[in-house]
Enzyme design. Sequence first.
Site, PDB file in Angstrom:
ATOM      1  N   ASP A  12      94.338 -34.316 101.856  1.00  0.00           N
ATOM      2  CA  ASP A  12      93.183 -33.406 101.714  1.00  0.00           C
ATOM      3  C   ASP A  12      92.488 -33.161 103.051  1.00  0.00           C
ATOM      4  OD1 ASP A  12      93.400 -33.264  98.813  1.00  0.00           O
ATOM      5  OD2 ASP A  12      92.675 -35.318  98.812  1.00  0.00           O
ATOM      6  N   HIS A  40      96.998 -27.702  98.352  1.00  0.00           N
ATOM      7  CA  HIS A  40      96.477 -27.127  99.584  1.00  0.00           C
ATOM      8  C   HIS A  40      95.629 -25.912  99.230  1.00  0.00           C
ATOM      9  CE1 HIS A  40     100.045 -28.915 102.071  1.00  0.00           C
ATOM     10  NE2 HIS A  40      99.084 -29.784 101.830  1.00  0.00           N
TER      11      HIS A  40
END
Length: 430
Positions: A12, A40
């Site tokens: 992340d 993503h």
Amino acid sequence: MLTAVTGINWGDEGKGRVVDLLSEHADYVVRYQGGNNAGHTVVTDKGKFVLNLLPSGILHPEVVCVLGNGMVIDPDHLRHEIEMMRYMNVKISPENLKISEKATVCMPFHVRQDVLEEERLSKTGEAFGSTKRGIAYAYGDKYMKKTLRMGDLLYLDSEVIKKRIAMIVESKNLILEKVYGQKPLSVEEVMDWCKGQAEFLKPYITDTGVLLEKAAAEGKDILFEAQLGALRDIDYGIYPYTSSSSTIAAYATIGAGIPKRKPERVVGVMKAYSTCVGEGPFVAEKAADGEWNDKLRKAGNEFGAATGRPRRVGPFDAVASRYGLQCQNAGDIALTKLDVLSSFEKIPVITGYRVNGKLITDFPTNVLLDAAKPEVEMLDGWNCDISSCRNWNDLPENAKKYIERIEELIGHSIYLVSTGAKRDEYLLKE
């Protein structure tokens, strides 16, 4: 040029954002590991896109995107993702999306087993924080030779594949019935599921290794996109609270299908603070009080792209980042989400760990990590919006000092700084 974009921390970090920027000059973008257990997020003028399986390069219609042999692919999820992207007017066809025939199929029973085992472990407080998407079980069966590869979907009429599916179903039923008390699978339902997937995905499945080797030999620009970060790597991460695949740059060409090659450039991505989804030791969340962490989570909208779960958050961790940088061997560093810190008067940074009273500066990946307490240094914030900054000199002095202190702590320069969520909100540090 063969370029790998990888995560320095727990995942992340904003890799999708960086891949999207670099895709403007790429011919191919390749996912080389993982499955749909992470996401993503990319913001463009067309909207906000959350990609779980498709490479971020899919938002550039001239780029050929590849799902490599190192991945595990849930066909149901992939089909849904393709349909969602098309709904948002993103071009996807067999011309710009290729699926490796050697990639592992994540079957419905993998997801089912993941859910059942996580529920069992949660009763005793020993759950791993799985996304319950079957990834670990697909990888496990890959190494036990008890699942299918994407190319097998093209030969479902073969007696070899029929016998293989029958063997897999028999093996799975022993576990589902005897361990979890579930109803058994039938060969017919598994075969029907496979036929449905094959009908949709057949045009996309090919020997992507041949395709990419030819492209590399011709000097094409190939971008390798990692999922998660170094601290979730199956070998080098915070085991057992890791992913089930290799997230490091050294695996990029292997998972992409061109093992004779190696990345010529590695771009490591890290956030201006720390975030973590899932279970396991996370020293950063001990470095600030709950109020500071809650403010950070809201300011950064820190909720998992794949799961929606609130991310665990904390200040920038130099100890973990140095280790992640070592694992990735990144020559270039991109720092994301600096803008999230813009409203803080004071910003803590972790400079070391104290374990049983002893100060350490090397990251432990064993049980010592559970006992580690952060050593914190306080830096001044800048209290202003930086989203319009496009050059280093546009940044407030305290923002510059923050970046420079991070560079000192990790022993490496930063070349790109994200100053906002939009595609053009970044600067190159000169």
